[in-house]
Motif scaffolding. Structure first.
Motif, PDB file in Angstrom:
ATOM      1  N   ALA A 166       0.842  -1.206   0.000  1.00 33.83           N
ATOM      2  CA  ALA A 166       0.000   0.000   0.000  1.00 33.83           C
ATOM      3  C   ALA A 166       0.877   1.257   0.000  1.00 33.83           C
ATOM      4  O   ALA A 166       0.614   2.218  -0.740  1.00 33.83           O
ATOM      5  CB  ALA A 166      -0.933  -0.008   1.210  1.00 33.83           C
ATOM      6  N   VAL A 167       1.937   1.238   0.793  1.00 34.55           N
ATOM      7  CA  VAL A 167       2.826   2.412   0.850  1.00 34.55           C
ATOM      8  C   VAL A 167       3.482   2.634  -0.520  1.00 34.55           C
ATOM      9  O   VAL A 167       3.554   3.768  -1.017  1.00 34.55           O
ATOM     10  CB  VAL A 167       3.928   2.232   1.933  1.00 34.55           C
ATOM     11  N   LEU A 236       5.346   6.999   6.765  1.00 35.79           N
ATOM     12  CA  LEU A 236       4.233   7.962   6.727  1.00 35.79           C
ATOM     13  C   LEU A 236       4.665   9.360   7.150  1.00 35.79           C
ATOM     14  O   LEU A 236       3.959  10.334   6.885  1.00 35.79           O
ATOM     15  CB  LEU A 236       3.095   7.511   7.670  1.00 35.79           C
ATOM     16  N   ILE A 237       5.835   9.427   7.795  1.00 34.57           N
ATOM     17  CA  ILE A 237       6.280  10.716   8.338  1.00 34.57           C
ATOM     18  C   ILE A 237       6.505  11.684   7.175  1.00 34.57           C
ATOM     19  O   ILE A 237       7.159  11.349   6.200  1.00 34.57           O
ATOM     20  CB  ILE A 237       7.566  10.548   9.172  1.00 34.57           C
ATOM     21  N   GLY A 238       5.906  12.858   7.302  1.00 34.02           N
ATOM     22  CA  GLY A 238       6.087  13.883   6.267  1.00 34.02           C
ATOM     23  C   GLY A 238       5.062  13.806   5.140  1.00 34.02           C
ATOM     24  O   GLY A 238       5.022  14.693   4.293  1.00 34.02           O
ATOM     25  N   LEU A 239       4.232  12.757   5.120  1.00 32.92           N
ATOM     26  CA  LEU A 239       3.216  12.674   4.058  1.00 32.92           C
ATOM     27  C   LEU A 239       2.013  13.541   4.420  1.00 32.92           C
ATOM     28  O   LEU A 239       1.715  13.760   5.601  1.00 32.92           O
ATOM     29  CB  LEU A 239       2.725  11.230   3.873  1.00 32.92           C
ATOM     30  N   SER A 246      -5.225   7.550   2.298  1.00 31.58           N
ATOM     31  CA  SER A 246      -5.312   6.639   1.144  1.00 31.58           C
ATOM     32  C   SER A 246      -4.554   5.347   1.437  1.00 31.58           C
ATOM     33  O   SER A 246      -5.015   4.251   1.095  1.00 31.58           O
ATOM     34  CB  SER A 246      -4.720   7.271  -0.117  1.00 31.58           C
ATOM     35  N   ILE A 247      -3.366   5.483   2.043  1.00 37.67           N
ATOM     36  CA  ILE A 247      -2.582   4.284   2.362  1.00 37.67           C
ATOM     37  C   ILE A 247      -3.362   3.414   3.346  1.00 37.67           C
ATOM     38  O   ILE A 247      -3.436   2.188   3.200  1.00 37.67           O
ATOM     39  CB  ILE A 247      -1.199   4.677   2.938  1.00 37.67           C
ATOM     40  N   PHE A 251      -4.436  -0.296   2.446  1.00 38.38           N
ATOM     41  CA  PHE A 251      -3.862  -1.350   3.288  1.00 38.38           C
ATOM     42  C   PHE A 251      -4.978  -2.227   3.866  1.00 38.38           C
ATOM     43  O   PHE A 251      -4.923  -3.464   3.772  1.00 38.38           O
ATOM     44  CB  PHE A 251      -3.041  -0.685   4.391  1.00 38.38           C
ATOM     45  N   LEU A 252      -6.008  -1.597   4.403  1.00 40.02           N
ATOM     46  CA  LEU A 252      -7.099  -2.389   4.989  1.00 40.02           C
ATOM     47  C   LEU A 252      -7.809  -3.203   3.905  1.00 40.02           C
ATOM     48  O   LEU A 252      -8.199  -4.360   4.132  1.00 40.02           O
ATOM     49  CB  LEU A 252      -8.078  -1.480   5.737  1.00 40.02           C
ATOM     50  N   ALA A 253      -7.938  -2.615   2.711  1.00 36.82           N
ATOM     51  CA  ALA A 253      -8.568  -3.350   1.606  1.00 36.82           C
ATOM     52  C   ALA A 253      -7.703  -4.557   1.218  1.00 36.82           C
ATOM     53  O   ALA A 253      -8.227  -5.652   0.940  1.00 36.82           O
ATOM     54  CB  ALA A 253      -8.772  -2.422   0.408  1.00 36.82           C
TER      55      ALA A 253
END
Ligand SMILES: C[S@@+](CC[C@H](N)C(=O)[O-])C[C@H]1O[C@@H](n2cnc3c(N)ncnc32)[C@H](O)[C@@H]1O
Length: 285
Positions: A166-167, A236-239, A246-247, A251-253
């Motif tokens: 996902a990332v 995720l830092i800085g996003l 969205s991630i 990810f859960l999907a």
């Protein structure tokens, strides 16, 4: 990831990290302390202590005549540990911000060394893990104990794979870490045999390894909480918040699509007795 980056990741995820403790960090910390068979009066060094999942039970085990030095890079986790210690009226534990690779025992530690070194889900973060651990083991007296916990082979694999996929869809050039097993410190620790020979390489004997089984339902809260309260938060830092959301959704999907309904948190709990002090300059195995 360098020390400052690691501290930033764990500090920003401190709330989620603490939320995970009862189900994730806590059981391993308790198991490690039990297996170390600490005694009243012991002096213990706990490195990569976080909020004290193993350091706090260690403080209870060694009693008022003992002492625990709990060392971590992340101030926010250390502060949580101090609050928990204060809630429990434990006065024999010091939470100290320091890099474990540079830790020097204060003069209150007996000259022979610590009675035990503990690290739960921690040693694999240390740069040059073997040299770093070798040096830490040299701070333990002969006859003292060393104990670590680490993820058992296969633990969190499908789960982390879905997260990294996902990332990767949102972060160009994203690198999920070492692909080569030889470069991945976790791979040295993820089987009983590997962990056992790794520990004996530091001059330890009487290795005991137990597998702690821990299967948790992969609810969206826990699955995403494990990301936010662990090193997985790093990418995720800085996003932008929208990209993080969205991630999360992708990810859960992916977890649903891949039928990942359970999180495998299988953990190896390893302890050993220090036979001799390793020469600090000697490399570990
Ligand atoms: C997964 S957490 C485990 C924390 C705790 N032992 C527990 O089980 O709850 C890993 C911890 O290692 C710490 N850490 C990583 N590198 C470190 C270093 N060089 N010195 C001290 N702490 C470090 C991080 O700040 C983080 O708190």
């Amino acid at each position: 990831m360098g020390a400052d980056e690691l501290a930033a990741v764990f500090n920003s995820g401190a709330a989620e990290f603490s939320w995970l403790t009862p189900q994730v960090w806590g059981p391993a910390g308790q198991a490690l302390v039990f297996q170390l068979r600490l005694r009243p009066g012991d002096t213990v060094l706990d490195v990569c202590c976080g909020a004290g999942a193993s350091a706090l039970p260690a403080a209870a085990a060694v009693g008022p005549g003992g002492r625990v030095h709990a060392v971590d890079l992340a101030d926010d986790l250390l502060e949580e540990g101090r609050l928990l210690a204060s809630d429990r009226a434990l006065t024999n534990i010091d939470f100290v911000r320091a890099d474990a690779t540079e830790w020097e025992p204060p003069s209150t530690v007996p000259e022979a060394g610590y009675d035990a070194l503990a690290s739960s889900y921690g040693v694999f973060f240390l740069p040059h893990m073997d040299e770093s651990v070798n040096r830490l083991v040299s701070l333990v007296r002969p006859g003292g104990k060393v104990g670590v916990t680490s993820w058992r082979r296969g633990a969190l694999e499908d789960y982390a794979g879905a997260y990294f996929d996902a990332v990767a869809r949102h972060v160009p050039g994203f690198d999920a870490g070492p692909r080569d097993d030889a470069e991945d410190p976790l791979k040295k620790l993820d089987t009983p045999d590997g962990l056992s020979s790794w520990l004996t390489g530091f001059g330890t004997t009487s290795v005991e390894i137990n597998e702690m089984s821990n299967w948790l339902p992969a609810t969206p809260e826990l699955a995403w909480g494990m990301v936010l309260g662990s090193v997985l938060r790093g990418p995720l830092i800085g996003l932008e918040a929208a990209a993080v959301e969205s991630i999360r959704l992708e990810f859960l999907a992916l977890l649903t699509e891949r039928d990942i309904e359970t999180l495998d948190l299988g953990t190896l709990v390893a302890t050993a007795v220090v036979e001799r002090r390793p020469v600090p300059a000697t490399l570990g195995p």
